[in-house]
Design a protein around this motif. Structure first.
Motif, PDB file in Angstrom:
ATOM      1  N   GLU A 168       0.766  -1.204   0.018  1.00  0.00           N
ATOM      2  CA  GLU A 168      -0.056  -0.005   0.051  1.00  0.00           C
ATOM      3  C   GLU A 168       0.909   1.192   0.135  1.00  0.00           C
ATOM      4  OE1 GLU A 168      -2.946  -0.087  -0.634  1.00  0.00           O
ATOM      5  OE2 GLU A 168      -3.195  -2.098  -0.373  1.00  0.00           O
ATOM      6  N   THR A 169       2.137   1.116  -0.394  1.00  0.00           N
ATOM      7  CA  THR A 169       3.002   2.218  -0.498  1.00  0.00           C
ATOM      8  C   THR A 169       2.375   3.252  -1.431  1.00  0.00           C
ATOM      9  OG1 THR A 169       4.887   0.659  -0.388  1.00  0.00           O
ATOM     10  CG2 THR A 169       5.497   2.923  -1.126  1.00  0.00           C
ATOM     11  N   ASP A 170       2.637   4.608  -0.972  1.00  0.00           N
ATOM     12  CA  ASP A 170       2.411   5.789  -1.932  1.00  0.00           C
ATOM     13  C   ASP A 170       3.629   6.079  -2.419  1.00  0.00           C
ATOM     14  OD1 ASP A 170       1.626   8.353  -2.942  1.00  0.00           O
ATOM     15  OD2 ASP A 170       0.970   9.300  -1.004  1.00  0.00           O
ATOM     16  N   TRP A 171       3.788   5.835  -3.600  1.00  0.00           N
ATOM     17  CA  TRP A 171       5.082   6.115  -4.319  1.00  0.00           C
ATOM     18  C   TRP A 171       5.269   7.384  -4.608  1.00  0.00           C
ATOM     19  CZ3 TRP A 171       8.692   2.956  -3.933  1.00  0.00           C
ATOM     20  CH2 TRP A 171       8.582   1.204  -3.697  1.00  0.00           C
ATOM     21  N   SER A 172       4.147   8.334  -4.496  1.00  0.00           N
ATOM     22  CA  SER A 172       4.323   9.614  -4.801  1.00  0.00           C
ATOM     23  C   SER A 172       4.932  10.590  -3.682  1.00  0.00           C
ATOM     24  CB  SER A 172       3.156  10.389  -5.287  1.00  0.00           C
ATOM     25  OG  SER A 172       2.118  10.347  -4.324  1.00  0.00           O
ATOM     26  N   ASN A 173       5.033   9.797  -2.446  1.00  0.00           N
ATOM     27  CA  ASN A 173       5.395  10.317  -1.099  1.00  0.00           C
ATOM     28  C   ASN A 173       6.909   9.966  -1.002  1.00  0.00           C
ATOM     29  OD1 ASN A 173       5.519   9.786   2.008  1.00  0.00           O
ATOM     30  ND2 ASN A 173       4.163  11.541   1.788  1.00  0.00           N
ATOM     31  N   ARG A 174       7.480  10.955  -0.626  1.00  0.00           N
ATOM     32  CA  ARG A 174       8.975  10.780  -0.414  1.00  0.00           C
ATOM     33  C   ARG A 174       9.231   9.746   0.700  1.00  0.00           C
ATOM     34  NH1 ARG A 174      14.157  13.663   1.200  1.00  0.00           N
ATOM     35  NH2 ARG A 174      15.686  13.446  -0.380  1.00  0.00           N
ATOM     36  N   VAL A 178      10.716   6.014   0.136  1.00  0.00           N
ATOM     37  CA  VAL A 178      11.960   5.939   0.442  1.00  0.00           C
ATOM     38  C   VAL A 178      12.101   4.687   1.537  1.00  0.00           C
ATOM     39  CG1 VAL A 178      14.017   6.543   2.013  1.00  0.00           C
ATOM     40  CG2 VAL A 178      13.074   8.190   0.018  1.00  0.00           C
ATOM     41  N   SER A 179      11.149   4.588   2.368  1.00  0.00           N
ATOM     42  CA  SER A 179      11.244   3.541   3.305  1.00  0.00           C
ATOM     43  C   SER A 179      10.793   2.343   2.730  1.00  0.00           C
ATOM     44  CB  SER A 179       9.946   3.869   4.430  1.00  0.00           C
ATOM     45  OG  SER A 179      10.271   5.001   5.241  1.00  0.00           O
ATOM     46  N   ARG A 180       9.912   2.274   1.673  1.00  0.00           N
ATOM     47  CA  ARG A 180       9.693   1.169   1.071  1.00  0.00           C
ATOM     48  C   ARG A 180      10.862   0.413   0.442  1.00  0.00           C
ATOM     49  NH1 ARG A 180       6.042  -3.329   0.469  1.00  0.00           N
ATOM     50  NH2 ARG A 180       6.231  -4.186  -1.457  1.00  0.00           N
ATOM     51  N   MET A 181      11.693   1.636  -0.323  1.00  0.00           N
ATOM     52  CA  MET A 181      12.918   0.987  -1.057  1.00  0.00           C
ATOM     53  C   MET A 181      13.768   0.324   0.080  1.00  0.00           C
ATOM     54  SD  MET A 181      13.572   3.729  -4.171  1.00  0.00           S
ATOM     55  CE  MET A 181      12.929   5.153  -3.343  1.00  0.00           C
ATOM     56  N   ILE A 182      13.991   1.151   1.190  1.00  0.00           N
ATOM     57  CA  ILE A 182      15.090   0.509   2.043  1.00  0.00           C
ATOM     58  C   ILE A 182      14.544  -0.872   2.709  1.00  0.00           C
ATOM     59  CG2 ILE A 182      15.860   1.047   4.614  1.00  0.00           C
ATOM     60  CD1 ILE A 182      15.729   3.864   3.891  1.00  0.00           C
ATOM     61  N   ASP A 183      13.273  -0.872   2.898  1.00  0.00           N
ATOM     62  CA  ASP A 183      12.899  -2.368   3.524  1.00  0.00           C
ATOM     63  C   ASP A 183      12.988  -3.225   2.433  1.00  0.00           C
ATOM     64  OD1 ASP A 183      11.966  -1.088   5.544  1.00  0.00           O
ATOM     65  OD2 ASP A 183       9.810  -1.038   5.092  1.00  0.00           O
ATOM     66  N   GLU A 184      12.804  -3.233   1.046  1.00  0.00           N
ATOM     67  CA  GLU A 184      12.897  -4.082   0.069  1.00  0.00           C
ATOM     68  C   GLU A 184      14.382  -4.578  -0.178  1.00  0.00           C
ATOM     69  OE1 GLU A 184       9.374  -3.104  -2.913  1.00  0.00           O
ATOM     70  OE2 GLU A 184      11.238  -2.421  -3.332  1.00  0.00           O
ATOM     71  N   GLU A 204      16.781   8.088  -1.357  1.00  0.00           N
ATOM     72  CA  GLU A 204      16.428   9.522  -1.436  1.00  0.00           C
ATOM     73  C   GLU A 204      16.731  10.130  -2.783  1.00  0.00           C
ATOM     74  OE1 GLU A 204      16.160  10.955   3.261  1.00  0.00           O
ATOM     75  OE2 GLU A 204      17.831  11.415   1.943  1.00  0.00           O
ATOM     76  N   ARG A 205      17.939   9.559  -3.234  1.00  0.00           N
ATOM     77  CA  ARG A 205      18.502  10.105  -4.500  1.00  0.00           C
ATOM     78  C   ARG A 205      17.621   9.460  -5.491  1.00  0.00           C
ATOM     79  NH1 ARG A 205      24.680   8.968  -6.257  1.00  0.00           N
ATOM     80  NH2 ARG A 205      24.203   8.727  -8.501  1.00  0.00           N
ATOM     81  N   VAL A 206      17.221   8.200  -5.590  1.00  0.00           N
ATOM     82  CA  VAL A 206      16.391   7.754  -6.490  1.00  0.00           C
ATOM     83  C   VAL A 206      15.139   8.276  -6.641  1.00  0.00           C
ATOM     84  CG1 VAL A 206      14.980   5.599  -6.942  1.00  0.00           C
ATOM     85  CG2 VAL A 206      17.651   5.301  -6.238  1.00  0.00           C
ATOM     86  N   PHE A 207      14.660   8.714  -5.437  1.00  0.00           N
ATOM     87  CA  PHE A 207      13.145   9.406  -5.579  1.00  0.00           C
ATOM     88  C   PHE A 207      13.356  10.765  -6.181  1.00  0.00           C
ATOM     89  CE2 PHE A 207       9.972  12.172  -3.872  1.00  0.00           C
ATOM     90  CZ  PHE A 207       8.919  11.364  -4.027  1.00  0.00           C
TER      91      PHE A 207
END
Length: 296
Positions: A168-174, A178-184, A204-207
């Protein structure tokens, strides 16, 4: 010398960055699906260049600064993503290059070696599998209005699963993205996976460099990987090394073993304590030696 530029390739704009001198042997880095070039660590790239290589990395279309498409409507296929890699070589006037592919990037490298052998000098396949079979989606053409939620795309004709329904990640929210990418990354990794502060800076750079991460992740899945090449791997004559983590849970041991058996002369090298992740710093010396020795 490091140089980043936007280049017209295959009718789109792609972001390409190079390290080192163009007179050195070229080495093209191929990132995973839905991944910008940022995931190839800057220092890792510099060390490859310091080894006397002209290192090239780029943003796949729909990642980073390269051309982005509406979520659920990618006007391209997995075959186009392979052609983009060839287009990068053309734009840089490189007749051929040593290829280093991670996961999906390894699948692209296999296809390039099969269909365009004259463009490939060597293959380094990291955390790859034959045809990346665990993630082979069907290509879907969407031509009607759609809505995108965290887990699915709904059109007037059908619903397409995009990711597990628990996402349920909001990919438009930084912060959320970012938290989702770290967890993955941490879920796929092992004891040598970078600590949270390093991953946070990278995520953060990716976002910040991405146009639309939700579209990135959905569109690459819809695009697929292109026609399988499993039965054609035996035709590859390119020197090949398969680098694979002993803790890779996405592609366990039978996947790299089959890949190494399928490509004549390929060597399988295990990376102890590494998961399904780009090589962490703890194994850089081993990985850099393998790449540079092969890409001589």
């Amino acid at each position: 010398m490091v140089h980043e530029t936007m280049m017209p390739i295959n009718g789109i704009e792609m972001c390409v960055e190079t390290f080192g001198e163009p007179t050195e042997p070229p080495l093209l880095l191929l990132a995973a699906d839905a991944s910008s070039m940022d995931w190839w660590d800057d220092e890792f790239c510099r060390r490859l260049a310091a080894g006397g290589r002209f290192v090239v990395r780029y943003d796949h279309r729909d990642t980073g600064r390269s051309t982005s498409y509406p979520a659920g409507a990618p006007d391209y296929s997995g075959a186009d993503l392979m052609e983009d890699a060839l287009g990068v070589l053309d734009a840089l006037r490189l007749p051929a290059a040593h290829l280093v592919g991670f996961s999906f990037g390894g699948a692209l490298a296999q296809r390039m070696a099969v269909h365009h052998p004259s463009r490939v000098l060597s293959l380094t396949l990291i955390a790859a599998a034959v045809d990346d079979i665990a993630a082979e989606p069907a290509t879907v053409t969407l031509s009607c209005p759609l809505t995108v939620s965290a887990s699915r795309v709904t059109t007037g004709l059908r619903t397409v699963e995009a990711r597990p329904s628990t996402d349920e990640t909001d990919w438009s929210n930084r912060k959320s993205a970012v938290s989702r990418m770290i967890d993955e990354v941490r879920a796929r990794g092992g004891p040598f996976t970078p600590e949270e502060p390093h991953l946070r800076r990278l995520a953060e750079r990716v976002f910040d460099r991405s146009t639309d991460l939700a579209a990135t992740r959905l569109n690459h899945r819809l695009a697929g990987y292109g026609p399988p090449v499993r039965d054609l791997l035996c035709t590859i004559e390119t020197p090949t090394v398969v680098l694979h983590g002993t803790l890779d849970r996405r592609f366990p041991a039978d996947h790299p073993e089959e890949l190494a058996r399928s490509i004549p002369g390929a060597r399988l090298v295990w990376l102890d304590g590494v998961g399904h992740e780009l090589p962490p710093r703890a194994v850089w010396n081993q990985v850099l030696d393998e790449i540079l020795d092969l890409a001589a």
